[in-house]
Design an enzyme around this catalytic site. Structure first.
Site, PDB file in Angstrom:
ATOM      1  N   HIS A   1      -8.363  -0.375  18.396  1.00 41.38           N
ATOM      2  CA  HIS A   1      -9.701  -0.488  17.823  1.00 41.38           C
ATOM      3  C   HIS A   1      -9.690  -0.318  16.306  1.00 41.38           C
ATOM      4  CE1 HIS A   1     -14.068  -0.501  18.363  1.00 41.38           C
ATOM      5  NE2 HIS A   1     -14.132   0.432  17.441  1.00 41.38           N
TER       6      HIS A   1
ATOM      7  N   HIS B   1     -19.679  -3.257  20.655  1.00 39.37           N
ATOM      8  CA  HIS B   1     -19.795  -1.943  21.296  1.00 39.37           C
ATOM      9  C   HIS B   1     -19.740  -2.169  22.800  1.00 39.37           C
ATOM     10  CE1 HIS B   1     -21.069   2.322  20.086  1.00 39.37           C
ATOM     11  NE2 HIS B   1     -20.053   1.947  19.330  1.00 39.37           N
TER      12      HIS B   1
END
Length: 737
Positions: A48, A94
């Site tokens: 990430h 998200h």
């Protein structure tokens, strides 16, 4: 220093680090790491944060143009929009948090992307979202859960954005079984700033104070970045504690405090605490500046008892910023944030050591060199192989399936979840706050706001046809850029730049990495050909559950400028009696089409032809024709072809139409050839419009008006069309309520 690690194999597994990573960490430190240091490396080297699987493929994106002020590498990208003003924008994912906890996952996605924008010094003025869900149509547990996720995500986006007073003005929502195990929630925000007042995430100036501002730190979101760097299994519900909890009222205070702060001369640099919290913000600020930093973690405002240095460094509590201030400005900054009822504390200072030195009640608890954490993060050139499934797709055509009447197909397609109006979703968003919205959700194609500071308008659109990306990952990536740009051009704005959100499956699967690499190549090609550089974005991998990856989904958001906010082109019919033209070449192209999915129940075929010359010519025609006030409306013909584009134009305007288009096969009214648009022109402007075509294929196909929509052999009453278009989604999504 903090205690050394015991049971290192377990610790590495918990932190998603390999033995090779651990060996590398020991080489960097010259010793064994302690728990805090291991946590820092784990977060910064997560997929990430480090883009370790994707970095090699992101190189070569076009990122420069005369209007680009800030490209990739900062919190958000920046383009010049004229008269001393800039648009600051970015899109991020998200996905994992929203699948686990839809309301908070979506809400904190909105909050995070807004902080990325206003940390640059820009006031957020518009939001979009790109949402993907699984099958919501059935009566089984899977569809019921997907409907629950749609409701939760919608409430989260609306709840946060509405409280912030930032309009959500558009986006896209699509549904496919491939998202049953992993939904995608991509959030976009755009802000306006003066072009010479952009703030960057820097920490420079020896001895300058490092300050923490915003909400207090808790334990929520611990390990969030690492969680988003792995696939889901049945046990993933236990990850709920890794989902952050947002407070839009605190974020609103933080926004206003930052806006006040930016009017002063106190700030050297500022950084949002997003993924990996205090770790990523501090290392990124120091890394960009080539400096070091000392931080006293016991001075960080805490909202929970017994928090440890590890907790403070890795918490992803929301509504927090880290800033580097000019020495002597500390109290003035504290006064501003306390006025807005927010915490502010001096937690460290800039050094020239090149190291991040962390202290806990006066004792050093960690020391890590800054550059290697960023510069020496693993850069993986993962194995790639062309997916085996592609060999079987190219030969499939609509002729392999039983023929269905166009009338029956039209009835089905006008009730498709991809086509129907999603007002149940977008009416939960405040689209008119700030009073600048010209074109909002439900008004088709791009959304548009006025820029009251300079009299211009900004058009923006988020797009990706995931079926195209499945049957041709490279062509699909290019098509997403083309479609987003075309939507912007249809409003009369010149597309200038994109931000992307590259959502793919498990990078450890060679076929997924091939899809990703090909998608990047398609985006690079399209951005170069269309002169819409990439100025920022996000990669989201491991969108996989129990070994099943999502379709390649490179969401693209394009922003363009219209020089006259009083001359924004609409996408719905404007008046009875006006002439309708179809501009662009129409062919029997059904690969990856909505028709193939809904009527033939398959995703297959060959991608429609890409022609950048014709695409740009179409953009120029619409933009220049609009400047000359020759056009009444323009709508691109994409998903569902000309017939469905006309259906949307009719339903959203209340006007019927009578259209006859030339076809080789009767079903071509649903074909999806690219670089096409339906353009409405007043009869008195027809000659002048036709004189502008400059060789572009164009056919006069009919006129606006009547109680029915007629397209070749298809007829439907406006009453029936409106019921299909406006009521279907509500009936489906409220099935369990």
């Amino acid at each position: 220093m903090s205690q050394q690690l015991a049971d290192i194999d377990t610790q590495l597994a918990n932190h998603k680090l390999s033995q090779d990573d651990y060996t590398h960490i020991k080489e960097i430190l010259g010793r064994e790491p302690n728990l805090v240091e291991l946590g820092v490396f784990s977060a910064m080297w997560s997929e990430h944060c480090s883009y370790k699987s994707s970095k090699v493929h992101l190189k070569g994106f076009p990122t420069k143009a005369s209007w680009v002020i800030q490209g990739p590498g900062e919190n958000a990208g920046v383009i010049d929009i004229g008269d001393g003003y800039a648009a600051v924008f970015k899109m991020e994912s998200h996905n994992h948090p929203s699948f686990i906890e839809p309301y908070q996952g979506a809400a904190t996605g909105v909050g995070g992307i807004m902080r990325d924008v206003f940390t640059m010094g820009a006031r957020p003025v518009a939001s979009l979202n790109a949402l993907r869900f699984g099958n919501i149509l059935n009566d089984d547990k899977t569809s019921a859960h997907q409907r629950y996720l749609v409701r939760g995500v919608t409430e989260g986006i609306g709840g946060y954005g509405n409280c912030m007073g930032v309009p959500t003005i558009g986006g896209e929502v699509s549904f496919d079984e491939c998202y049953n195990g992993n939904i995608l929630v991509n959030a976009f925000n755009l802000g306006i700033a003066k072009s010479d007042e952009i703030f960057l995430g820097l920490a420079e100036g020896l001895g300058n104070p490092v300050m923490y501002v915003g909400a207090k730190t808790g334990r929520d979101g611990l390990g969030g970045a690492v969680m988003s760097s792995d696939s889901f299994t049945e046990e993933s519900k236990s990850l709920r504690p890794t989902v952050q909890v947002g407070d839009p009222f605190t974020e609103k205070l933080l926004l206003e405090a930052c806006m006040e702060l930016f009017k002063t001369d106190h700030v050297v640099g500022i950084q949002d605490m997003g993924a990996a919290g205090l770790t990523s913000s501090s290392f990124e600020m120091a890394g960009r500046s080539g400096s070091g930093m000392i931080m006293h973690l016991d001075k960080v405002p805490a909202r929970e008892e017994g928090m440890t240095p590890y907790d403070f460094m890795l918490s992803e509590s929301q509504e927090r910023m880290l800033l580097c201030a000019k020495k002597g400005s500390e109290q003035a900054i504290i006064d501003i944030f306390e006025k807005w009822d927010l915490d502010a504390a001096v937690v460290g200072e800039v050094t020239d050591t090149g190291n991040m030195e962390l202290f806990w009640h006066g004792e050093k608890c960690a020391e890590v060199p800054v550059d290697p954490v960023s510069e020496e993060a693993p850069e993986l050139n993962r194995p790639m192989s062309k997916p085996a499934y592609l060999a079987d797709l190219a030969s499939v055509t609509i002729n392999d399936f039983d023929r269905v009447s166009n009338q029956a197909a039209f009835e089905t397609l006008t009730k498709s979840m991809e086509v129907v109006d999603k007002s149940w979703i977008y009416t939960q968003y405040d689209s008119m706050v700030q009073t600048n919205t010209i074109k909002k959700g439900g008004m088709l194609d791009a959304s548009v706001i006025r820029v009251k500071e300079n009299g211009k308008a900004l058009a923006m659109s988020a797009d990706c046809n995931v079926r195209y990306c499945y049957i041709d990952p490279r062509g699909g990536g290019a098509a997403a850029v083309i479609e987003a740009g075309r939507n912007v051009a249809m409003s009369g704005a010149r597309p200038l730049a994109i931000t992307d959100c590259l959502n793919y499956g498990n990078p450890e699967n060679p076929e997924v990495m091939w899809q990703f690499g090909q998608g990047c190549e398609g985006i690079k090609e399209a951005c170069a050909e269309l002169t819409t550089p990439v100025i920022g974005g996000n990669v989201s991998l491991y969108n996989e559950t129990n070994g099943v990856s999502v379709f390649p989904t490179p969401s693209i958001a394009t922003v363009g400028v219209n020089d006259d906010q009083e001359n924004v082109l609409m996408s719905s019919f404007q008046n009875e009696g006006n002439i309708l033209y179809l501009v662009g070449e129409s062919r029997s192209e059904f690969g990856g089409s909505l028709y193939m999915k809904e009527i033939c129940h398959t995703v297959a075929g060959i991608l429609p032809k890409v022609d950048y010359k014709n695409e740009l010519a179409l953009w120029d025609l619409v933009i220049e024709g609009n400047k000359k006030h020759l056009l009444e409306c323009a709508k691109d013909a994409s998903s569902g072809g000309v017939a469905i584009a006309l259906a949307k134009m009719a339903a959203t305007s209340g006007f019927g139409c009578d259209v006859t288009m030339s076809v080789d096969d009767a079903r071509d009214i649903f074909a999806e050839s690219m670089s096409r648009a339906i353009i409405e022109v007043k009869p008195e402007n027809a000659e002048a419009f036709e004189a502008m075509l400059n060789g572009l294929a164009c056919e006069k196909i009919g006129s606006v008006g009547g109680e029915d929509i007629k397209v070749n052999d298809v007829t439907m009453s406006m009453k029936r069309l409106n019921d299909n278009y406006f009521n279907t989604f509500k009936r489906v999504i409220e099935r369990d309520i």
